[in-house]
Design an enzyme around this catalytic site. Structure first.
Site, PDB file in Angstrom:
ATOM      1  N   LEU A 144      31.665  19.098  58.126  1.00 44.65           N
ATOM      2  CA  LEU A 144      33.122  19.295  58.167  1.00 44.65           C
ATOM      3  C   LEU A 144      33.828  17.989  58.505  1.00 44.65           C
ATOM      4  CD1 LEU A 144      33.636  22.728  59.962  1.00 44.65           C
ATOM      5  CD2 LEU A 144      33.457  22.255  57.531  1.00 44.65           C
ATOM      6  N   CYS A 145      33.327  16.896  57.937  1.00 43.32           N
ATOM      7  CA  CYS A 145      33.960  15.628  58.254  1.00 43.32           C
ATOM      8  C   CYS A 145      34.169  14.805  56.980  1.00 43.32           C
ATOM      9  CB  CYS A 145      33.132  14.845  59.267  1.00 43.32           C
ATOM     10  SG  CYS A 145      31.445  14.610  58.750  1.00 43.32           S
ATOM     11  N   GLY A 146      34.389  15.468  55.875  1.00 43.27           N
ATOM     12  CA  GLY A 146      34.661  14.742  54.645  1.00 43.27           C
ATOM     13  C   GLY A 146      33.435  13.988  54.157  1.00 43.27           C
TER      14      GLY A 146
END
Lengths: 133, 292
Positions: B90-92
């Site tokens: 969930l951090c690109g």
């Protein structure tokens, strides 16, 4: 010549002290040494022990360090400590935990160096325990 | 044309996704502040350390029995690549960017005929590298589950590296991590850990007298080098942690915004469909009444 020594105490996690003081007594591996203004440049390893900060002629602060490196130059004293805790913050419970950990390290130590470090750690912690609240 | 019920379901599901992403964003924002502070407060130590290192290294005569951590093994055949990633996603593109760079480097090293070993720190790196370089992974470390990174985490990694070095398992060690520039920009950084890079410039400051060393230079160096290694690793971990929180925050911010857009679009078509249904019913009633 400045009449104070700029003293920095840093551990990997943060900078603990940065202040001008009159004298610092550092527990060097080859004996304690006091740093006054105008001290010759020295780099020394530090054994586990208590570092004393003097303001005037009295001890203003005592800090327990677990080892590291001290550097003195140009009226600056920088101590790179592995871990540093003000003695005032150490109570009996914390000291007990540390002594236990050090004793485990002593039991697990393989080289003379490790054994020596563990032994000095235990000795200094016992001393602190005796004077602790 | 999806039915009214289907549309309603989709709106609800996107709404709950938005809740999750916006909550994750808040958490990342608050953690980011702490991570940034930590990275900042670790900086003085690293700076002092490299200064002392430079001075000592400059004062030590270059002999054959120099510590391997500083001089290297004299060969350059086996390269250990340490890849620092986050444990969670969930951090690109943060982790995939890092791994793409690392892969390119590994391919280049292999092309030069060198042996490459990989050590991963963090779950994402292990999972990402397992597919194409699974056989090269020699060690996977995971950070302690605690919220705050401790120096002991870095020390454990450094000890592992030194043990491997002592066993002659590699000649050179490079570390890949993300340097935190700002919330929206993290830079993939490659740094050589072993042999240690000494900042020669720092060693030659004017007016610096030569040092007296206690016990002596080589012994201090022997103490200093392992510490320096741990500090470098620690810095990489902290930077990466701050990068991760920053990347997660901006990724989740974008996701929240996208979810909002999607909801308004879906709501529009939901309302249209509802109106169409009502109109249709009315027409049916009216034409029924007319027919009578």
């Amino acid at each position: 010549m400045a009449d104070k020594v700029q003293f920095d105490l840093v551990s990997p996690e943060r900078q603990l002290r940065s202040e001008a003081v009159d004298m610092i007594v550092v527990p060097g591996t080859e004996g304690d040494f006091g740093v006054l203004p105008g001290h010759a440049p020295v780099i020394s390893t530090v054994r586990p022990g208590v570092l004393e900060i003097f303001q005037g002629t009295t001890v203003s602060d005592r800090i327990y360090i677990t080892g590291g490196i001290a550097e003195v130059s140009n009226d600056r004293c920088t101590v790179l400590a592995d871990e540093a805790v003000p003695v005032a913050d150490l109570d009996r419970a914390k000291l007990d935990v540390r002594i236990k950990a050090a004793e485990e390290r002593l039991a697990a130590s393989k080289t003379d160096g490790e054994q020596y470090t563990a032994n000095t750690t235990i000795a200094i912690l016992r001393e602190l325990l005796a004077t602790a609240r | 044309m999806p039915s009214l019920k289907d549309l309603k379901k989709r709106i609800d599901s996107v709404k709950s996704t938005r809740k999750i992403t916006s909550a994750t964003k808040m958490v990342a924002a608050s953690k980011l502040r702490r991570a940034q502070e930590q990275a900042l407060s670790a900086r003085p130590f690293a700076e002092h350390m490299s200064r002392v290192m430079g001075q000592i290294a400059a004062g030590t005569p270059k002999t054959d029995d120099m510590p391997k951590l500083l001089a290297g093994t004299g060969k350059d055949d086996v390269v250990l690549v340490v890849i620092v990633t986050s444990d969670r996603g969930l951090c690109g593109a943060l982790n995939s960017n890092l791994m793409r760079n690392a892969r390119r480097r590994i391919a280049a090293l292999l092309g030069e005929g060198k042996t490459v070993k990989i050590m991963t720190i963090g779950k994402k790196g292990r999972d990402g590298m397992r597919r194409d370089h699974g056989s090269r992974i020699v060690h996977s470390a995971e950070l302690s589950a605690g919220k705050v990174l401790r120096f002991t985490d870095a020390q454990a990694v450094a000890e592992k590296l030194m043990a491997m070095m002592a066993a002659g398992e590699f000649d050179r060690c490079v570390i890949f991590y993300n340097t935190f520039k700002s919330v929206i920009s993290q830079v993939v950084t490659e740094q050589q850990l072993i042999p240690a890079m000494v900042d020669e410039g720092a060693a030659k400051q004017p007016g610096e007298a030569s040092y007296e060393a206690e016990p002596d230079e080589s012994e201090i160096l022997a103490e200093l080098l392992p510490r320096n290694l741990a500090v470098q690793v620690f810095r990489a971990l902290l930077e990466n942690n701050a990068s991760f929180q920053g990347a997660q925050m901006s990724a989740m911010d974008a996701a929240t915004r996208n979810a909002g857009e999607m909801i308004s679009r879906l709501t529009l078509s939901y309302n249209r469909a509802r109106q169409a249904a009502i109109t249709k019913e009315l027409i049916e009633i009216i034409s029924g009444a007319e027919a009578v």
